[in-house]
Design an enzyme around this catalytic site. Structure first.
Site, PDB file in Angstrom:
ATOM      1  N   CYS A   1      -4.711   2.658  -3.713  1.00 19.32           N
ATOM      2  CA  CYS A   1      -3.444   3.139  -3.150  1.00 19.32           C
ATOM      3  C   CYS A   1      -2.280   2.212  -3.497  1.00 19.32           C
ATOM      4  O   CYS A   1      -1.374   1.997  -2.679  1.00 19.32           O
ATOM      5  CB  CYS A   1      -3.521   3.333  -1.638  1.00 19.32           C
ATOM      6  SG  CYS A   1      -4.702   4.572  -1.150  1.00 19.32           S
TER       7      CYS A   1
ATOM      8  N   GLN B   1      -4.721  -5.267   6.885  1.00 20.30           N
ATOM      9  CA  GLN B   1      -5.774  -6.111   6.294  1.00 20.30           C
ATOM     10  C   GLN B   1      -5.844  -7.492   6.924  1.00 20.30           C
ATOM     11  O   GLN B   1      -6.594  -8.342   6.445  1.00 20.30           O
ATOM     12  CB  GLN B   1      -5.567  -6.250   4.779  1.00 20.30           C
ATOM     13  CG  GLN B   1      -5.723  -4.976   3.988  1.00 20.30           C
ATOM     14  CD  GLN B   1      -7.131  -4.385   4.072  1.00 20.30           C
ATOM     15  OE1 GLN B   1      -8.072  -5.016   4.553  1.00 20.30           O
ATOM     16  NE2 GLN B   1      -7.269  -3.149   3.630  1.00 20.30           N
TER      17      GLN B   1
ATOM     18  N   HIS C   1       0.863  -1.184   0.000  1.00 18.52           N
ATOM     19  CA  HIS C   1       0.000   0.000   0.000  1.00 18.52           C
ATOM     20  C   HIS C   1       0.903   1.239   0.000  1.00 18.52           C
ATOM     21  O   HIS C   1       2.007   1.196   0.560  1.00 18.52           O
ATOM     22  CB  HIS C   1      -0.844  -0.061   1.277  1.00 18.52           C
ATOM     23  CG  HIS C   1      -1.914   0.970   1.387  1.00 18.52           C
ATOM     24  ND1 HIS C   1      -1.672   2.257   1.801  1.00 18.52           N
ATOM     25  CD2 HIS C   1      -3.243   0.888   1.166  1.00 18.52           C
ATOM     26  CE1 HIS C   1      -2.812   2.924   1.822  1.00 18.52           C
ATOM     27  NE2 HIS C   1      -3.778   2.116   1.443  1.00 18.52           N
TER      28      HIS C   1
ATOM     29  N   LYS D   1     -10.508  -0.475  10.554  1.00 15.69           N
ATOM     30  CA  LYS D   1     -10.742  -1.604   9.657  1.00 15.69           C
ATOM     31  C   LYS D   1     -11.118  -2.855  10.442  1.00 15.69           C
ATOM     32  O   LYS D   1     -11.356  -3.909   9.866  1.00 15.69           O
ATOM     33  CB  LYS D   1      -9.492  -1.878   8.825  1.00 15.69           C
ATOM     34  CG  LYS D   1      -9.155  -0.775   7.824  1.00 15.69           C
ATOM     35  CD  LYS D   1      -7.968  -1.176   6.982  1.00 15.69           C
ATOM     36  CE  LYS D   1      -7.307  -0.010   6.300  1.00 15.69           C
ATOM     37  NZ  LYS D   1      -8.008   0.448   5.112  1.00 15.69           N
TER      38      LYS D   1
ATOM     39  N   ASP E   1       2.868  -4.826   7.975  1.00 13.58           N
ATOM     40  CA  ASP E   1       1.663  -4.010   7.826  1.00 13.58           C
ATOM     41  C   ASP E   1       0.474  -4.966   7.930  1.00 13.58           C
ATOM     42  O   ASP E   1       0.178  -5.711   7.000  1.00 13.58           O
ATOM     43  CB  ASP E   1       1.718  -3.312   6.460  1.00 13.58           C
ATOM     44  CG  ASP E   1       0.416  -2.590   6.125  1.00 13.58           C
ATOM     45  OD1 ASP E   1      -0.563  -2.735   6.887  1.00 13.58           O
ATOM     46  OD2 ASP E   1       0.387  -1.898   5.094  1.00 13.58           O
TER      47      ASP E   1
HETATM   48  C1  LIG Z   1      -2.408  -2.920   3.453  1.00 17.79           C
HETATM   49  C2  LIG Z   1      -2.749  -1.548   3.943  1.00 17.79           C
HETATM   50  N1  LIG Z   1      -1.807  -0.817   4.556  1.00 17.79           N
HETATM   51  C3  LIG Z   1      -2.066   0.404   5.038  1.00 17.79           C
HETATM   52  C4  LIG Z   1      -3.298   0.974   4.905  1.00 17.79           C
HETATM   53  C5  LIG Z   1      -3.515   2.351   5.440  1.00 17.79           C
HETATM   54  O1  LIG Z   1      -4.425   2.354   6.469  1.00 17.79           O
HETATM   55  P1  LIG Z   1      -4.884   3.739   7.110  1.00 17.79           P
HETATM   56  O2  LIG Z   1      -5.423   4.554   5.995  1.00 17.79           O
HETATM   57  O3  LIG Z   1      -5.913   3.349   8.103  1.00 17.79           O
HETATM   58  O4  LIG Z   1      -3.679   4.345   7.723  1.00 17.79           O
HETATM   59  C6  LIG Z   1      -4.306   0.275   4.279  1.00 17.79           C
HETATM   60  C7  LIG Z   1      -5.630   0.890   4.095  1.00 17.79           C
HETATM   61  O5  LIG Z   1      -6.294   0.770   3.107  1.00 17.79           O
HETATM   62  C8  LIG Z   1      -4.022  -1.022   3.785  1.00 17.79           C
HETATM   63  O6  LIG Z   1      -4.970  -1.726   3.155  1.00 17.79           O
END
Ligand SMILES: Cc1ncc(COP(=O)(O)O)c(C=O)c1O
Lengths: 124, 398
Positions: free
Chosen positions: B355, B195, B115, B218, B192
């Site tokens: 993203c 998800q 992401h 989430k 990370d």
């Molecule tokens: C794999 C992953 N990393 C990071 C994020 C970023 O999360 P946040 O926008 O809550 O910081 C997301 C959100 O879509 C994600 O899917």
């Protein structure tokens, strides 16, 4: 109802776009993309006596950006460059004749932005 | 309505809603919403400061929330730092991590499916400190290439950053394997878990990672609260990320000393209601049991895949080992047009690049349509989606 967007005339333009392709010796050329959607458009303009003698676009995008590109290129062919510079958002919405939501307005305006960019960007 | 759906007031207020975008943000159960309003209606006070019952109660609940979260991922309580979201957790690291990296190591290894929040952060880091970015590629099955990873992770690797589950394909990455490769090379490992934490059991000790980040919103929690887990020894070595109140031991005009972990990393007034109601979200998950969530979602995933595969002209991006996220494209129709027509039937899906712009470029598409599940989704939702996709085909006369 968003289905109003997908009216016959709009879908027809999406499937059978007007002025899609490339020009051999464009006076002006400009590419513009909409990173949020991934829409991409390249505009090429052949100008003669401060008028648009021919115009083509190519690229890919959603129904709205594609239909907008067809309609806009039709509309500005043979128009003077000064007049084209005055076109704005309202003109585009009027031309499309469909309700455009806040999130899709960028798609509708992309071709106009590309045309504006092109006119500032002399190629030959 | 399934028994879980009843817990989520959004469906009562929007009876026809088919919400298939939980990877973006989940809906909130009434228990969490109640915890938020209870806090503001009955218990609101700042923490660590007031010597009065209301403040002491808020402080106690905030600390308990940290404990609940720590236990949930098998960490120690003081290894849990509250942040705003996954993005801020990763930014915290990219701001301070340089201080503890050994000399001579100057490569950061990420994957092609990160992401932007676990990519752009490290791009900036690399620019600032003259590090090199390397990427573990994806295979044609939308999975990581583990053979290539063995070569890419080497003695120069300072940091490994990997998403546990891809937010585009739902691929469940073998993070234990990657962490062990990186550990052999004495690299810092960052997971990370944005998800994954809501879908499968996370045990930071078993993963063996140094850091792990996730977002409350989430996982049935409120917006604006996230978590960074870090190994105690490392957190102790790291300097603070931000400075101000709440993280100070003592101050003279010229200098200051800081509190121990985790408060060292929590400058300024914190999202107290957020932390407390995130703990409530975790209690909600624990009551159902995460294994049961996993099983329920797997069944729904299999059902959906079967139905989707029967649609002509659909292109599915399917890994072998998949969580409850599915990406697809339909006849080359632009994703936003698909999403817009579905939205007419109150079906919410995500459309676009998610993203992950470089990944889309690699896939040679401008984006994908993405559906993602949670426990409140049902086979009926899936049936409505399939109907909706047929409608899309009708509109486009495909
Ligand atoms: C794999 C992953 N990393 C990071 C994020 C970023 O999360 P946040 O926008 O809550 O910081 C997301 C959100 O879509 C994600 O899917």
């Amino acid at each position: 109802m968003t289905l109003e967007i997908y009216k016959e005339h709009i879908l027809d333009l999406y499937k059978n776009p007007h002025n899609k392709g490339n020009l051999k010796n464009p006076t002006y050329e400009f590419s513009k993309n909409n990173p949020i959607c991934g829409d991409e458009i390249k505009i090429q303009i052949l100008a003669k006596n401060n008028k648009i003698a021919d115009i083509k676009f190519c690229g890919q995008g959603c129904v709205i950006s594609q239909a907008s590109a067809s309609l806009l290129t039709d509309k500005i062919k043979n128009l003077s460059i000064n007049k084209i510079k005055k076109l704005n958002k309202e003109h585009i919405l009027e031309m499309l004749k469909i309700p455009i939501s806040y999130t899709r307005i960028k798609c509708a305006l992309l071709p106009l932005e590309a045309v504006r960019g092109a006119l500032e960007n002399v190629r030959n | 309505m399934n028994s879980f759906k009843k817990d989520f007031p959004i469906f009562k207020n929007n009876p026809k809603l088919v919400y298939l975008d939980s990877a973006s943000t989940s809906q909130k159960p009434k228990q969490v919403i109640k915890a938020i309003s209870d806090f503001y209606e009955k218990e609101n006070a700042n923490i660590h400061r007031g010597i009065y019952a209301l403040s002491e109660n808020a402080t106690k609940k905030y600390i308990l929330a940290r404990e609940t979260i720590a236990k949930f991922i098998n960490a120690e309580t003081n290894e849990i730092i509250f942040t705003k979201n996954t993005t801020e957790s990763i930014n915290l690291l990219s701001n301070v991590l340089k201080e503890i990296l050994p000399k001579g190591k100057n490569e950061i290894v990420l994957t092609e499916m990160e992401h932007h929040s676990n990519l752009v952060t490290w791009q900036e880091f690399a620019k600032k400190y003259h590090f090199k970015l390397k990427f573990i590629p994806i295979t044609k099955n939308y999975e990581l290439d583990y053979e290539k990873a063995k070569k890419i992770i080497n003695d120069k690797t300072a940091i490994l950053g990997v998403a546990h589950i891809s937010n585009v394909f739902g691929t469940i990455n073998n993070i234990e394997f990657l962490v062990s490769l990186a550990k052999e090379k004495k690299a810092i490992t960052i997971i990370d878990a944005a998800q994954s934490v809501q879908h499968l059991k996370i045990n930071v000790k078993k993963i063996g990672c140094d850091f792990l980040a996730f977002s409350g919103h989430k996982m049935f929690g409120p917006l604006g609260i996230g978590v960074l887990y870090g190994k105690k020894e490392l957190l102790e070595k790291l300097p603070p990320f931000q400075f101000g109140g709440g993280m100070i031991n003592s101050v003279i005009y010229e200098d200051a000393t800081f509190l121990d972990i985790p408060e060292k990393f929590e400058a300024g007034t914190q999202n107290i209601a957020g932390a407390i109601s995130l703990a409530e979200a975790i209690k909600y998950i624990e009551k159902i049991k995460i294994e049961k969530i996993e099983r329920y979602e797997k069944e729904l995933l299999d059902y959906t895949l079967k139905k989707l595969k029967s649609i002509d002209g659909i292109e599915l991006y399917l890994p072998k080992k998949q969580s409850s996220i599915i990406s697809f494209n339909l006849f080359g129709i632009h994703q936003h047009d698909v999403a817009q027509i579905l939205s007419d039937n109150k079906i919410c899906i995500r459309a676009g690049h998610h993203c992950c712009m470089p990944l889309m470029k690699k896939l040679k598409t401008q984006g994908t349509c993405r559906i993602s599940f949670s426990i409140y989704n049902t086979k009926e939702d899936v049936d409505k989606l399939i109907e909706g996709l047929k409608k899309v085909k009708e509109v486009f006369r495909e």
